[in-house]
Motif scaffolding. Structure first.
Motif, PDB file in Angstrom:
ATOM      1  N   UNK A   1       0.836  -1.198   0.000  1.00 12.52           N
ATOM      2  CA  UNK A   1       0.000   0.000   0.000  1.00 12.52           C
ATOM      3  C   UNK A   1       0.869   1.247   0.000  1.00 12.52           C
ATOM      4  N   UNK A   2       0.264   2.381  -0.372  1.00 10.57           N
ATOM      5  CA  UNK A   2       0.922   3.677  -0.342  1.00 10.57           C
ATOM      6  C   UNK A   2      -0.117   4.713   0.037  1.00 10.57           C
ATOM      7  N   UNK A   3       0.093   5.420   1.158  1.00  9.89           N
ATOM      8  CA  UNK A   3      -0.881   6.372   1.684  1.00  9.89           C
ATOM      9  C   UNK A   3      -0.254   7.742   1.901  1.00  9.89           C
ATOM     10  N   UNK A   4       0.733   8.077   1.077  1.00  2.00           N
ATOM     11  CA  UNK A   4       1.474   9.325   1.224  1.00  2.00           C
ATOM     12  C   UNK A   4       1.372  10.161  -0.047  1.00  2.00           C
ATOM     13  N   UNK A   5       1.960  11.342  -0.037  1.00  2.70           N
ATOM     14  CA  UNK A   5       1.946  12.203  -1.213  1.00  2.70           C
ATOM     15  C   UNK A   5       2.978  11.695  -2.208  1.00  2.70           C
ATOM     16  N   UNK A   6       2.514  11.251  -3.354  1.00  7.06           N
ATOM     17  CA  UNK A   6       3.393  10.597  -4.306  1.00  7.06           C
ATOM     18  C   UNK A   6       4.485  11.529  -4.803  1.00  7.06           C
ATOM     19  N   UNK A   7       4.207  12.822  -4.956  1.00  2.58           N
ATOM     20  CA  UNK A   7       5.229  13.749  -5.445  1.00  2.58           C
ATOM     21  C   UNK A   7       6.381  13.873  -4.451  1.00  2.58           C
ATOM     22  N   UNK A   8       6.078  13.834  -3.163  1.00  2.00           N
ATOM     23  CA  UNK A   8       7.138  13.908  -2.165  1.00  2.00           C
ATOM     24  C   UNK A   8       7.978  12.637  -2.165  1.00  2.00           C
ATOM     25  N   UNK A   9       7.324  11.504  -2.350  1.00  4.79           N
ATOM     26  CA  UNK A   9       8.071  10.254  -2.451  1.00  4.79           C
ATOM     27  C   UNK A   9       8.977  10.268  -3.689  1.00  4.79           C
ATOM     28  N   UNK A  10       8.471  10.810  -4.768  1.00  6.49           N
ATOM     29  CA  UNK A  10       9.256  10.853  -6.003  1.00  6.49           C
ATOM     30  C   UNK A  10      10.483  11.752  -5.857  1.00  6.49           C
ATOM     31  N   UNK A  11      10.333  12.834  -5.099  1.00  7.65           N
ATOM     32  CA  UNK A  11      11.478  13.716  -4.868  1.00  7.65           C
ATOM     33  C   UNK A  11      12.572  12.970  -4.110  1.00  7.65           C
ATOM     34  N   UNK A  12      12.176  12.198  -3.114  1.00 11.45           N
ATOM     35  CA  UNK A  12      13.150  11.416  -2.346  1.00 11.45           C
ATOM     36  C   UNK A  12      13.771  10.330  -3.222  1.00 11.45           C
ATOM     37  N   UNK A  13      12.946   9.699  -4.053  1.00 15.03           N
ATOM     38  CA  UNK A  13      13.454   8.669  -4.955  1.00 15.03           C
ATOM     39  C   UNK A  13      14.455   9.262  -5.937  1.00 15.03           C
ATOM     40  N   UNK A  14      14.167  10.468  -6.414  1.00 10.37           N
ATOM     41  CA  UNK A  14      15.079  11.127  -7.336  1.00 10.37           C
ATOM     42  C   UNK A  14      16.452  11.349  -6.721  1.00 10.37           C
ATOM     43  N   UNK A  15      16.483  11.670  -5.430  1.00  9.34           N
ATOM     44  CA  UNK A  15      17.756  11.855  -4.742  1.00  9.34           C
ATOM     45  C   UNK A  15      18.545  10.548  -4.704  1.00  9.34           C
ATOM     46  N   UNK A  16      17.855   9.436  -4.474  1.00 13.28           N
ATOM     47  CA  UNK A  16      18.528   8.137  -4.494  1.00 13.28           C
ATOM     48  C   UNK A  16      19.042   7.814  -5.898  1.00 13.28           C
ATOM     49  N   UNK A  17      18.254   8.190  -6.901  1.00 13.20           N
ATOM     50  CA  UNK A  17      18.689   7.972  -8.270  1.00 13.20           C
ATOM     51  C   UNK A  17      19.976   8.714  -8.576  1.00 13.20           C
ATOM     52  N   UNK A  18      20.102   9.949  -8.070  1.00 13.97           N
ATOM     53  CA  UNK A  18      21.313  10.729  -8.293  1.00 13.97           C
ATOM     54  C   UNK A  18      22.517  10.096  -7.598  1.00 13.97           C
ATOM     55  N   UNK A  19      22.250   9.364  -6.506  1.00 12.48           N
ATOM     56  CA  UNK A  19      23.316   8.663  -5.793  1.00 12.48           C
ATOM     57  C   UNK A  19      23.578   7.275  -6.379  1.00 12.48           C
ATOM     58  N   UNK A  20      22.831   6.921  -7.425  1.00 10.70           N
ATOM     59  CA  UNK A  20      22.960   5.621  -8.097  1.00 10.70           C
ATOM     60  C   UNK A  20      22.669   4.461  -7.154  1.00 10.70           C
ATOM     61  N   UNK A  21      21.609   4.630  -6.363  1.00  8.97           N
ATOM     62  CA  UNK A  21      21.134   3.572  -5.478  1.00  8.97           C
ATOM     63  C   UNK A  21      19.790   3.081  -6.001  1.00  8.97           C
ATOM     64  N   UNK A  22      19.743   1.959  -6.708  1.00 10.52           N
ATOM     65  CA  UNK A  22      18.473   1.478  -7.258  1.00 10.52           C
ATOM     66  C   UNK A  22      17.565   0.922  -6.172  1.00 10.52           C
TER      67      UNK A  22
END
Length: 249
Positions: A154-175
């Motif tokens: 399940x996911x019950x949070x603001x998807x845009x905020x999660x995507x921002x955090x995911x983008x930071x991991x992407x920049x660190x090359x952490x899949x």
């Protein structure tokens, strides 16, 4: 570190997402499974000989109790699979109840991790995926992380905020390899985007399907321990891919 769960440092929880459905997405196909393997194979391997570090994140809210029990049994397979590929440390992160999100230290012994997991019971509460992603980013910067595995339904949070955090991991090359239990369309939309932004992969497994989850965890652990070459080696000897294609609907 002792390995006993502690509260992760980092940002606070993400605000709850407002209601609203998205169109029902299609179920997994052979292309989805092939894409998971291809994504993992294509990721750049880390330095040869380096110790693999994998964050194993779990939704431990009440709806996940059956899968939590299954994950406790299957996590040992991750260590066994990587024994011939190189060393692997796992950091368990889980959330449950009211605003509770905890993490262990880095663990290299499967028995120790199993003992810790056996002490954790699932409790009702909202998702806290934002905290998981923030903890992964903090740890990636502090000590290095090769990959994140997240298992949830399940996911019950603001998807845009999660995507921002995911983008930071992407920049660190952490899949982030996101393994979804069930067919919640809102969760699927968010999980797919988290995987895309981090350069990871999304796959679905059916509730209670131990064989499916085992194959996915083994593949993610192989990548974390030995990078692309280790995953290629596993692909030559494992028949799990065909089984996944036939079982994941």
């Amino acid at each position: 570190m002792s390995g006993e769960p502690i509260k992760p440092r980092g940002r606070d929880a993400v605000s709850p997402q407002a209601g609203g459905a998205v169109p029902q997405a299609g179920t997994s196909t052979s292309d989805d499974i092939a894409a998971f393997v291809a994504k993992a194979r294509a990721l750049s391997p880390h330095a040869p000989g380096a110790k693999g570090r994998l964050i194993f994140a779990l939704d431990a809210t009440m709806s996940r109790q059956p899968t939590w029990d299954m994950a406790c049994a299957l996590q040992a397979d991750m260590f066994r699979e990587t024994a011939a590929l190189g060393s692997l440390d796992i950091r368990l992160v889980y959330y449950r109840g009211f605003n509770e999100c905890r993490a262990t230290g880095w663990i290299s012994d499967s028995a120790r991790l199993a003992t810790l997991m056996s002490k954790i019971d699932c409790r009702g509460g909202d998702t806290q995926i934002g905290k998981v992603l923030s903890e992964a980013r903090r740890e990636a910067v502090a000590s290095g992380v090769r990959a994140v595995v997240f298992v949830g339904d399940a996911m019950e949070e603001k998807v845009d905020e999660l995507c921002a955090k995911a983008g930071e991991l992407g920049m660190l090359k952490v899949p982030v390899f996101v393994f979804q239990e069930g067919h919640d369309p809102v969760a699927e939309q968010a999980f797919r985007e988290i995987a895309r932004l981090t350069g990871g992969a999304w796959c679905r497994f059916d509730p209670g399907a131990a064989a499916q989850l085992r194959e996915l965890l083994r593949a993610a652990a192989a990548y974390a321990a030995g990078g692309r070459e280790a995953l290629l080696k596993l692909a030559k000897s494992a028949s799990g891919a065909a089984q996944l294609i036939g079982q994941m609907k």
